[in-house]
Design a protein around this motif. Structure first.
Motif, PDB file in Angstrom:
ATOM      1  N   THR A  16       5.875   7.292   0.422  1.00 43.02           N
ATOM      2  CA  THR A  16       5.602   7.600  -0.979  1.00 43.02           C
ATOM      3  C   THR A  16       5.286   9.066  -1.214  1.00 43.02           C
ATOM      4  O   THR A  16       5.054   9.471  -2.359  1.00 43.02           O
ATOM      5  CB  THR A  16       4.430   6.750  -1.488  1.00 43.02           C
ATOM      6  OG1 THR A  16       3.309   6.902  -0.604  1.00 43.02           O
ATOM      7  CG2 THR A  16       4.823   5.284  -1.561  1.00 43.02           C
ATOM      8  N   GLY A  17       5.271   9.862  -0.186  1.00 44.47           N
ATOM      9  CA  GLY A  17       5.039  11.291  -0.341  1.00 44.47           C
ATOM     10  C   GLY A  17       5.180  11.976   1.001  1.00 44.47           C
ATOM     11  O   GLY A  17       5.052  11.331   2.056  1.00 44.47           O
ATOM     12  N   VAL A  18       5.457  13.263   0.983  1.00 44.97           N
ATOM     13  CA  VAL A  18       5.603  14.050   2.207  1.00 44.97           C
ATOM     14  C   VAL A  18       4.873  15.366   2.053  1.00 44.97           C
ATOM     15  O   VAL A  18       4.958  16.007   0.995  1.00 44.97           O
ATOM     16  CB  VAL A  18       7.087  14.317   2.536  1.00 44.97           C
ATOM     17  CG1 VAL A  18       7.214  15.324   3.680  1.00 44.97           C
ATOM     18  CG2 VAL A  18       7.811  13.030   2.893  1.00 44.97           C
ATOM     19  N   THR A  19       4.147  15.752   3.089  1.00 45.35           N
ATOM     20  CA  THR A  19       3.556  17.082   3.153  1.00 45.35           C
ATOM     21  C   THR A  19       4.012  17.741   4.444  1.00 45.35           C
ATOM     22  O   THR A  19       3.906  17.140   5.518  1.00 45.35           O
ATOM     23  CB  THR A  19       2.016  17.024   3.130  1.00 45.35           C
ATOM     24  OG1 THR A  19       1.594  16.489   1.884  1.00 45.35           O
ATOM     25  CG2 THR A  19       1.411  18.410   3.293  1.00 45.35           C
ATOM     26  N   THR A  20       4.546  18.941   4.342  1.00 43.47           N
ATOM     27  CA  THR A  20       4.957  19.685   5.527  1.00 43.47           C
ATOM     28  C   THR A  20       3.941  20.786   5.796  1.00 43.47           C
ATOM     29  O   THR A  20       3.383  21.380   4.875  1.00 43.47           O
ATOM     30  CB  THR A  20       6.345  20.316   5.349  1.00 43.47           C
ATOM     31  OG1 THR A  20       6.313  21.243   4.261  1.00 43.47           O
ATOM     32  CG2 THR A  20       7.394  19.253   5.084  1.00 43.47           C
TER      33      THR A  20
ATOM     34  N   SER B 261       0.475  12.895  -2.117  1.00 40.04           N
ATOM     35  CA  SER B 261       1.093  13.754  -1.111  1.00 40.04           C
ATOM     36  C   SER B 261       1.265  12.965   0.168  1.00 40.04           C
ATOM     37  O   SER B 261       1.212  11.759   0.167  1.00 40.04           O
ATOM     38  CB  SER B 261       0.196  14.972  -0.847  1.00 40.04           C
ATOM     39  OG  SER B 261      -0.957  14.573  -0.131  1.00 40.04           O
ATOM     40  N   GLY B 262       1.449  13.662   1.274  1.00 40.23           N
ATOM     41  CA  GLY B 262       1.587  12.993   2.554  1.00 40.23           C
ATOM     42  C   GLY B 262       0.291  12.836   3.309  1.00 40.23           C
ATOM     43  O   GLY B 262       0.292  12.379   4.442  1.00 40.23           O
TER      44      GLY B 262
ATOM     45  N   LEU C  34       0.832  -1.201   0.000  1.00 46.76           N
ATOM     46  CA  LEU C  34       0.000   0.000   0.000  1.00 46.76           C
ATOM     47  C   LEU C  34       0.866   1.249   0.000  1.00 46.76           C
ATOM     48  O   LEU C  34       1.951   1.260   0.598  1.00 46.76           O
ATOM     49  CB  LEU C  34      -0.898   0.010   1.242  1.00 46.76           C
ATOM     50  CG  LEU C  34      -1.916  -1.134   1.335  1.00 46.76           C
ATOM     51  CD1 LEU C  34      -2.493  -1.213   2.738  1.00 46.76           C
ATOM     52  CD2 LEU C  34      -3.017  -0.949   0.306  1.00 46.76           C
ATOM     53  N   PRO C  35       0.426   2.322  -0.657  1.00 45.32           N
ATOM     54  CA  PRO C  35       1.166   3.590  -0.592  1.00 45.32           C
ATOM     55  C   PRO C  35       1.039   4.204   0.788  1.00 45.32           C
ATOM     56  O   PRO C  35       0.045   3.982   1.489  1.00 45.32           O
ATOM     57  CB  PRO C  35       0.476   4.461  -1.653  1.00 45.32           C
ATOM     58  CG  PRO C  35      -0.918   3.926  -1.718  1.00 45.32           C
ATOM     59  CD  PRO C  35      -0.795   2.435  -1.475  1.00 45.32           C
ATOM     60  N   CYS C  36       2.028   4.964   1.195  1.00 49.97           N
ATOM     61  CA  CYS C  36       1.988   5.601   2.510  1.00 49.97           C
ATOM     62  C   CYS C  36       2.618   6.985   2.439  1.00 49.97           C
ATOM     63  O   CYS C  36       3.838   7.116   2.345  1.00 49.97           O
ATOM     64  CB  CYS C  36       2.714   4.751   3.554  1.00 49.97           C
ATOM     65  SG  CYS C  36       2.629   5.458   5.219  1.00 49.97           S
ATOM     66  N   GLY C  37       1.791   8.010   2.460  1.00 49.55           N
ATOM     67  CA  GLY C  37       2.289   9.364   2.569  1.00 49.55           C
ATOM     68  C   GLY C  37       2.575   9.699   4.018  1.00 49.55           C
ATOM     69  O   GLY C  37       2.126   8.998   4.937  1.00 49.55           O
TER      70      GLY C  37
END
Length: 376
Positions: free
Chosen positions: A250-254, A335-336, A217-220
């Motif tokens: 798989t992604g990061v949001t700050t 994204s995250g 599974l994807p994981c932001g």
């Protein structure tokens, strides 16, 4: 996002103020396993909460719990406890409302002819995998019910208890788009113990990211909130992004800290106790409202972009930024925030005929488009 679907009637004798007036209030429970915590069990009238016109890639949420034992001093959802005449400090951490019938109510709502199989998000207010979930086990039923109806879902959590349901989530992902996001805003374990004392360890959440990825599974990851002068240095962010990349995110949001009314006093009390030398700087930084001054946010965005790129997040045009929020998607996630791929488009539905359940297409393994929308 307010807790919807509870009517107000006569007070129940002996109940806490506000709780006894909720239609469907059953009982209050304390157990030795959850010392200092009281669970207030209710029968909810609705499970789905409509959140239209927010700019989010979803219009519906489910909140099986109100209040949260994570105890994060910065939690934006604290003001929601005021609607129950409870305070935004310890009451929010220790007085937990549980919608014990949420699965049954959800099942009925998803069979309505008006339901359009739009994405449903969990974890947008209080964490569905907080400690209470270990007692009440509401999430497996929610996940299975959404998937069986053909409804895409996403979950954002700090709770390592999600590992318990990875088989359920993997099965759901063969039926509908499933997005998963883990919130991990800092790598300093000593700081975590004071600012988010009920949250699983940093190492535990990194292991959760790995487990999600191993399940296919994807994981932001939400690096949020970033705390000015506490977790925002180049060295701290560089180290954290490196750990997230190694774990397979798989992604990061700050997201830079917001201090809304009802949250600011609780956070500033903690800051005065733990880092009194920063109080005046925070007062200046948030003098104009809930968000940090534009000059700080601009500087933060300038510093964080190359660090994200360094660790394989947000290549080129995939960077999106708005007011201190930066999304950086890797392969397999927008994204995250843990939203499903292609979550803005309604998934194809196979109508199997009268009395048969409706089935959505599985999640396609695609790279996010360059025009992805920010979730903030």
């Amino acid at each position: 996002m307010r807790w919807a679907g509870q009517g107000i009637e006569a007070e129940t004798p002996g109940a806490l103020p506000g709780l006894g007036s909720i239609s469907g209030f059953i009982r209050s429970v304390t157990t030795p396993e959850f010392r200092g915590v009281t669970f207030h069990e209710v029968l909810a009238r609705s499970a789905l909460n409509s959140v239209p016109n927010t700019g989010m890639p979803f219009s519906w949420t489910i909140n099986p719990y109100r209040g949260c034992t994570h105890g994060c001093r910065y939690c934006f959802a604290r003001p929601s406890h005021r609607y129950l005449d409870l305070d935004t400090g310890l009451d929010f951490d220790q007085q937990i409302v549980v919608k014990t019938n949420v699965v049954d109510v959800l099942r009925r709502e998803l069979t309505r002819p008006s339901w359009r199989f739009e994405q449903v998000a969990l974890g947008t207010n209080t964490d569905p995998y907080q400690r209470a979930e270990g007692r009440y086990r509401l999430m497996p039923g929610i996940i299975e019910t959404l998937a069986a109806s053909g409804t895409p879902l996403s979950i954002l959590t700090k709770g390592t208890l999600l590992r318990r349901d990875l088989d359920v989530l993997a099965a759901a992902a063969t039926e509908v788009p499933v997005g998963l996001g883990v919130s991990l805003s800092l790598a300093d374990e000593d700081l975590r113990r004071t600012v988010e004392p009920g949250v699983p360890s940093v190492r535990g959440r990194l292991d959760l990211i790995r487990a999600i990825r191993e399940a296919g599974l994807p994981c932001g990851v939400m690096v949020a909130p970033v705390l000015p002068w506490l977790t925002d240095s180049d060295e701290q962010l560089d180290h954290l992004f490196g750990e997230l990349a190694a774990a397979g995110a798989t992604g990061v949001t700050t997201l830079v800290l917001h201090l809304r009314p009802g949250v600011k006093d609780w956070f500033m009390t903690w800051l005065a106790e733990e880092r009194p030398e920063l109080v005046s700087r925070y007062n200046e930084l948030y003098a104009r409202g809930s968000t940090a001054l534009p000059s700080y946010r601009k500087d933060f965005e300038t510093r964080v972009r190359p660090l994200l790129t360094k660790h394989g997040f947000g290549r080129g045009a995939r960077h999106r930024s708005t007011g201190g929020v930066i999304e950086a998607a890797g392969v397999g996630s927008r994204s995250g925030w843990g939203e499903p791929l292609n979550s803005r488009a309604r998934q194809p539905v196979d109508y199997a005929g009268p009395g048969r359940r409706r089935r959505s297409a599985p999640v396609p393994a695609v790279v996010p488009p360059h025009d992805q929308q920010t979730l903030f």
